[in-house]
Motif scaffolding. Structure first.
Motif, PDB file in Angstrom:
ATOM      1  N   ILE A 188       0.839  -1.202   0.000  1.00 34.62           N
ATOM      2  CA  ILE A 188       0.000   0.000   0.000  1.00 34.62           C
ATOM      3  C   ILE A 188       0.870   1.247   0.000  1.00 34.62           C
ATOM      4  CG2 ILE A 188      -0.303  -0.116   2.522  1.00 34.62           C
ATOM      5  CD1 ILE A 188      -3.097   1.041   2.065  1.00 34.62           C
ATOM      6  N   LEU A 189       1.974   1.159   0.715  1.00 34.35           N
ATOM      7  CA  LEU A 189       2.823   2.345   0.838  1.00 34.35           C
ATOM      8  C   LEU A 189       4.252   1.909   0.650  1.00 34.35           C
ATOM      9  CD1 LEU A 189       2.082   5.284   1.643  1.00 34.35           C
ATOM     10  CD2 LEU A 189       3.037   4.764   3.864  1.00 34.35           C
ATOM     11  N   SER A 190       4.992   2.695  -0.093  1.00 35.22           N
ATOM     12  CA  SER A 190       6.371   2.310  -0.302  1.00 35.22           C
ATOM     13  C   SER A 190       7.250   3.548  -0.314  1.00 35.22           C
ATOM     14  CB  SER A 190       6.403   1.445  -1.557  1.00 35.22           C
ATOM     15  OG  SER A 190       7.395   1.774  -2.395  1.00 35.22           O
ATOM     16  N   VAL A 191       8.340   3.471   0.414  1.00 28.85           N
ATOM     17  CA  VAL A 191       9.225   4.620   0.611  1.00 28.85           C
ATOM     18  C   VAL A 191      10.543   4.313  -0.082  1.00 28.85           C
ATOM     19  CG1 VAL A 191      10.436   5.995   2.336  1.00 28.85           C
ATOM     20  CG2 VAL A 191       8.158   5.118   2.835  1.00 28.85           C
ATOM     21  N   LYS A 192      11.043   5.281  -0.867  1.00 27.42           N
ATOM     22  CA  LYS A 192      12.305   5.067  -1.594  1.00 27.42           C
ATOM     23  C   LYS A 192      13.255   6.239  -1.360  1.00 27.42           C
ATOM     24  CE  LYS A 192      11.578   1.376  -4.412  1.00 27.42           C
ATOM     25  NZ  LYS A 192      10.674   0.791  -3.409  1.00 27.42           N
ATOM     26  N   ASP A 193      14.468   5.917  -0.954  1.00 25.78           N
ATOM     27  CA  ASP A 193      15.558   6.893  -0.848  1.00 25.78           C
ATOM     28  C   ASP A 193      15.142   8.182  -0.146  1.00 25.78           C
ATOM     29  OD1 ASP A 193      17.164   5.159  -2.342  1.00 25.78           O
ATOM     30  OD2 ASP A 193      16.204   5.881  -4.177  1.00 25.78           O
ATOM     31  N   LEU A 194      14.486   8.035   0.956  1.00 25.16           N
ATOM     32  CA  LEU A 194      13.978   9.197   1.673  1.00 25.16           C
ATOM     33  C   LEU A 194      15.089   9.852   2.481  1.00 25.16           C
ATOM     34  CD1 LEU A 194      11.130  10.403   2.192  1.00 25.16           C
ATOM     35  CD2 LEU A 194      11.172   9.172   4.344  1.00 25.16           C
ATOM     36  N   LEU A 195      15.162  11.175   2.410  1.00 23.83           N
ATOM     37  CA  LEU A 195      16.161  11.905   3.193  1.00 23.83           C
ATOM     38  C   LEU A 195      15.508  13.165   3.750  1.00 23.83           C
ATOM     39  CD1 LEU A 195      19.150  11.948   4.038  1.00 23.83           C
ATOM     40  CD2 LEU A 195      19.596  13.346   2.014  1.00 23.83           C
ATOM     41  N   VAL A 196      15.588  13.339   5.060  1.00 26.24           N
ATOM     42  CA  VAL A 196      15.069  14.555   5.686  1.00 26.24           C
ATOM     43  C   VAL A 196      16.201  15.187   6.477  1.00 26.24           C
ATOM     44  CG1 VAL A 196      13.383  15.530   7.296  1.00 26.24           C
ATOM     45  CG2 VAL A 196      12.759  13.564   5.901  1.00 26.24           C
TER      46      VAL A 196
ATOM     47  N   VAL B 230      18.132  13.923   9.733  1.00 22.79           N
ATOM     48  CA  VAL B 230      17.311  13.411  10.823  1.00 22.79           C
ATOM     49  C   VAL B 230      16.621  12.105  10.435  1.00 22.79           C
ATOM     50  CG1 VAL B 230      16.904  15.555  12.045  1.00 22.79           C
ATOM     51  CG2 VAL B 230      15.415  14.941  10.168  1.00 22.79           C
ATOM     52  N   LEU B 231      16.555  11.846   9.132  1.00 17.82           N
ATOM     53  CA  LEU B 231      15.904  10.611   8.713  1.00 17.82           C
ATOM     54  C   LEU B 231      16.441  10.165   7.366  1.00 17.82           C
ATOM     55  CD1 LEU B 231      13.652   8.530   9.293  1.00 17.82           C
ATOM     56  CD2 LEU B 231      12.139   9.959   7.953  1.00 17.82           C
ATOM     57  N   GLN B 232      16.795   8.895   7.302  1.00 18.92           N
ATOM     58  CA  GLN B 232      17.270   8.342   6.042  1.00 18.92           C
ATOM     59  C   GLN B 232      16.704   6.934   5.910  1.00 18.92           C
ATOM     60  OE1 GLN B 232      21.503   8.145   5.710  1.00 18.92           O
ATOM     61  NE2 GLN B 232      21.400   7.166   3.710  1.00 18.92           N
ATOM     62  N   VAL B 233      15.821   6.765   4.941  1.00 17.84           N
ATOM     63  CA  VAL B 233      15.219   5.447   4.716  1.00 17.84           C
ATOM     64  C   VAL B 233      15.392   5.114   3.249  1.00 17.84           C
ATOM     65  CG1 VAL B 233      13.099   4.102   4.773  1.00 17.84           C
ATOM     66  CG2 VAL B 233      13.523   5.793   6.551  1.00 17.84           C
ATOM     67  N   ASN B 234      16.182   4.104   2.969  1.00 20.91           N
ATOM     68  CA  ASN B 234      16.444   3.768   1.572  1.00 20.91           C
ATOM     69  C   ASN B 234      15.267   3.041   0.951  1.00 20.91           C
ATOM     70  OD1 ASN B 234      18.908   4.981   1.716  1.00 20.91           O
ATOM     71  ND2 ASN B 234      19.960   3.096   2.310  1.00 20.91           N
ATOM     72  N   SER B 235      14.660   2.167   1.731  1.00 18.88           N
ATOM     73  CA  SER B 235      13.554   1.417   1.167  1.00 18.88           C
ATOM     74  C   SER B 235      12.707   0.851   2.296  1.00 18.88           C
ATOM     75  CB  SER B 235      14.096   0.274   0.302  1.00 18.88           C
ATOM     76  OG  SER B 235      13.023  -0.549  -0.082  1.00 18.88           O
ATOM     77  N   LEU B 236      11.405   1.067   2.192  1.00 21.03           N
ATOM     78  CA  LEU B 236      10.493   0.521   3.188  1.00 21.03           C
ATOM     79  C   LEU B 236       9.141   0.298   2.520  1.00 21.03           C
ATOM     80  CD1 LEU B 236       9.794  -0.143   6.177  1.00 21.03           C
ATOM     81  CD2 LEU B 236       9.193   2.251   6.469  1.00 21.03           C
ATOM     82  N   ASP B 237       8.630  -0.915   2.620  1.00 24.47           N
ATOM     83  CA  ASP B 237       7.325  -1.218   2.050  1.00 24.47           C
ATOM     84  C   ASP B 237       6.351  -1.571   3.159  1.00 24.47           C
ATOM     85  OD1 ASP B 237       8.170  -0.844  -0.485  1.00 24.47           O
ATOM     86  OD2 ASP B 237       8.611  -2.962  -0.871  1.00 24.47           O
ATOM     87  N   ILE B 238       5.129  -1.090   3.025  1.00 31.35           N
ATOM     88  CA  ILE B 238       4.103  -1.438   3.998  1.00 31.35           C
ATOM     89  C   ILE B 238       2.980  -2.146   3.251  1.00 31.35           C
ATOM     90  CG2 ILE B 238       2.450  -0.509   5.660  1.00 31.35           C
ATOM     91  CD1 ILE B 238       4.573   1.915   5.809  1.00 31.35           C
ATOM     92  N   GLN B 239       2.654  -3.357   3.734  1.00 30.79           N
ATOM     93  CA  GLN B 239       1.668  -4.185   3.038  1.00 30.79           C
ATOM     94  C   GLN B 239       0.256  -3.854   3.505  1.00 30.79           C
ATOM     95  OE1 GLN B 239       3.067  -5.958   0.729  1.00 30.79           O
ATOM     96  NE2 GLN B 239       5.131  -5.584   1.534  1.00 30.79           N
ATOM     97  N   GLN B 240      -0.674  -4.054   2.593  1.00 29.15           N
ATOM     98  CA  GLN B 240      -2.092  -3.880   2.898  1.00 29.15           C
ATOM     99  C   GLN B 240      -2.473  -4.710   4.127  1.00 29.15           C
ATOM    100  OE1 GLN B 240      -4.718  -2.255   0.873  1.00 29.15           O
ATOM    101  NE2 GLN B 240      -5.881  -2.684   2.724  1.00 29.15           N
ATOM    102  N   GLY B 241      -3.067  -4.066   5.114  1.00 30.52           N
ATOM    103  CA  GLY B 241      -3.605  -4.790   6.259  1.00 30.52           C
ATOM    104  C   GLY B 241      -2.621  -5.102   7.361  1.00 30.52           C
ATOM    105  N   GLU B 242      -1.358  -4.782   7.185  1.00 23.42           N
ATOM    106  CA  GLU B 242      -0.403  -5.139   8.238  1.00 23.42           C
ATOM    107  C   GLU B 242      -0.230  -3.995   9.243  1.00 23.42           C
ATOM    108  OE1 GLU B 242       3.754  -5.681   7.492  1.00 23.42           O
ATOM    109  OE2 GLU B 242       3.927  -3.883   6.267  1.00 23.42           O
ATOM    110  N   VAL B 243       0.276  -4.352  10.414  1.00 26.33           N
ATOM    111  CA  VAL B 243       0.660  -3.334  11.395  1.00 26.33           C
ATOM    112  C   VAL B 243       2.186  -3.320  11.435  1.00 26.33           C
ATOM    113  CG1 VAL B 243       0.584  -2.614  13.798  1.00 26.33           C
ATOM    114  CG2 VAL B 243      -1.409  -3.717  12.771  1.00 26.33           C
TER     115      VAL B 243
END
Lengths: 360, 214
Positions: free
Chosen positions: A5-13, A20-33
């Motif tokens: 449902i949600l996917s984060v790529k190469d995030l930099l804040v 303060v935040l560096q996320v290269n890759s993160l996927d969130i699946q439908q229905g999961e916590v």
């Protein structure tokens, strides 16, 4: 197959030149916590604000159902999600009006607003407080209202930022159980932020560890807690014994690690000569009197002297000097039964399978 | 005199309520913008507005008089010595008060409330309305302070209104006149009337304010 449902790529804040935040890759699946854990200041809330489109990252992209979230108008996106913060942040209105707030923002018909508000007041067991001014609620009741306000929106994505950290222990435990039930009943995709490992274990289908603004590990709770990806994660998830050593033998899944003159057994598939971190959770270590011939299948037996004993709730944390500091967690009862005292000689025993090796 | 008093009182009320209303119209959005924007020059503007809250009415009177004077830049509008001139001067006095207090009222709210409202799907307009509702007590106090600053001022009304009988005489200028003539009885009567008036308007606003407080 579950949908991402949600996917984060190469995030930099960055904030004033500092990452303060560096996320290269993160996927969130439908229905999961997804439980995001990390100490204070690890960038957890920043991640949540980016996911809620309340903070613009310096670079990187967030995809919602495969599309970059910028392609959609910010308001439309925010109306697909719901946010619950650490403080309930209720307005000076009745509890009903607070819970109905998000529904009214969406200009839903009055009857629909009433129906859904009543439903969620009920499901969070605060229906009897409906007409009470929100600022007269207790902390737990207020957070229930805040959760009801978010659930009533039937969001596609629920973002929870440490909703229980300001509550007292009994209230927190009850609310946590109730939230667990609601999340399994509704299967709303949820990102749950906490610094509390127990909360993460209870609620999280998967756990993501954020340390110093960097996403260090994502996995099933049991994997993250027993097989942390590096020493920092190990320390954060409560692996208290972390020993640097070398693999001196490795055969058929049996491994011997040499550390400070001690030879310890582990299982796994790490080649000889590898420098490793030898990790042990304190609850996997048993203590016994040196003279007692305890029959055990445990392969590792270390003699040592008790350095320190610290009570921790119903348990006692015992630090044993076996040449290396080894930390065990035993019940208060068994500590009394064995008449353990500081300075006493004991044998620390643990199974080779309880050991987790991190190559370094 | 009694008919005069009625007329004077009515004009005082009309002028000051209108001036406060216009100030609210200017000050509420302006103060909201100042409180919520992240502009760099915001602090400078806020400090100017706060200085404006202490603007001496005679200075405002002088400035407006110069502008509206027959030979002045806006002289062709023929506004000097009219109730409109008083309203203009009083608006200039009250607007910074309403703006400054609106900004401070909104800045006192928890800054995370804005995130929470947006996170619940509030549009910018819905968010601002929610914040106003949340800050309604200090916002009504801002309105009362604005009204108080103009109903009681005399310098500007005198200078741009001229205290002309049946035209621009208001309570404060009438009190000055009666005192100057040595007619203390009249002056005292008008003063009491002024106090009662100020009290009644503020009472009304306070009732509205406290109904929200519960």
């Amino acid at each position: 197959m579950t949908e991402t449902i949600l996917s984060v790529k190469d995030l930099l804040v960055k904030r004033s030149e500092q990452t303060v935040l560096q996320v290269n890759s993160l996927d969130i699946q439908q229905g999961e916590v997804l439980a995001v854990i990390g100490p204070n200041g690890a960038g957890k809330s920043t991640l949540l604000l980016v996911l809620g489109r309340l903070l613009q990252p310096l670079c990187g992209q967030v995809y919602f159902r495969g599309k970059p979230i910028e392609q959609e108008d910010a308001l439309t996106y925010r109306r697909r999600i719901a946010l619950v913060l650490q403080e309930p942040l209720l307005m000076h209105q009745s509890v009903f009006d607070n819970v109905a707030a998000g529904l009214k923002f969406r200009s839903l018909p009055r009857a629909e607003v009433k129906r859904r508000t009543d439903e969620w007041l009920n499901r969070l067991e605060i229906a009897h407080l409906s007409n009470r001014p929100a600022h007269r609620l207790s902390g737990g009741e207020a957070q229930r209202a805040s959760l009801a306000r978010a659930f009533a929106l039937q969001p596609e994505l629920l973002l929870l930022d440490e909703p229980f950290s300001a509550l007292d222990a009994p209230t927190r435990v009850r609310l946590l159980q109730d939230l667990h039930t609601l999340l399994s009943q509704t299967s709303i995709t949820t990102v749950f932020i906490t610094h509390d490992l127990d909360e993460a274990l209870l609620l999280g289908d998967r756990v993501a560890v954020l340390l110093g603004g960097v996403l260090r590990q994502v996995g099933r709770p049991q994997d993250v807690f027993t097989a942390p990806s590096d020493g920092d994660v190990a320390a954060f998830v409560g692996v208290e014994t972390v020993i640097a050593g070398n693999v001196t033998a490795s055969q058929n899944g049996q491994i011997i690690v040499e550390a400070d003159g001690l030879h310890l057994e582990a299982v796994g598939d790490v080649p000889t000569g590898t420098r490793v971190l030898f990790c042990l959770r304190p609850e996997d270590i048993t203590l016994s009197h040196p003279e007692s011939a305890m029959i055990s299948s445990a392969r590792n037996r270390l003699k040592g002297r008790i350095l320190r004993m610290t009570p921790s709730g119903p348990l006692v944390r015992v630090v044993v000097d076996c040449g290396l500091p080894v930390v065990a967690l035993i019940t208060r009862g068994s500590a009394n039964e064995m008449k353990l005292t500081e300075g006493q000689q004991v044998t620390a025993t643990f199974k080779a399978t309880a050991v987790h090796l991190i190559p370094r | 005199m009694t008919a005069d008093i009625f007329e004077i009182t009515l004009l005082s009320l009309q002028v000051s309520i209108l001036a406060t209303g216009i100030s609210l119209f200017i000050g509420l959005p302006m103060g909201t913008w100042l409180a919520l924007s992240q502009l760099r020059g915001r602090k400078v503007i806020l400090s100017l507005i706060n200085t404006g809250m202490a603007l001496p009415p005679v200075v405002v009177g002088l400035t407006v008089a110069i502008l509206l004077w027959r030979s002045g830049p806006l002289g062709s509008l023929r506004l000097i010595y009219t109730p409109t001139a008083i309203i203009i001067a009083q608006t200039i006095i009250a607007a910074p008060v309403v703006t400054g207090l609106t900004a401070s009222a909104l800045q006192q709210l928890d800054p995370r409330l804005r995130l929470q409202l947006m996170g619940l799907g509030a549009s910018p307009v819905q968010m601002v309305i929610s914040l106003w509702r949340e800050a309604r007590l200090p916002l009504l106090a801002a309105l009362m302070a604005g009204f108080g600053s103009v109903i009681s001022e005399v310098g500007a009304s005198m200078m741009v209104g001229g205290n002309i009988r049946h035209q621009t005489r208001v309570l404060t200028t009438a009190i000055v006149l009666e005192t100057g003539k040595g007619e203390f009885q009249n002056a005292i009567a008008l003063s009491i009337l002024l106090l009662i008036l100020a009290y009644l308007v503020n009472l009304g606003l306070t009732i509205i304010q406290q109904r929200g407080a519960r």
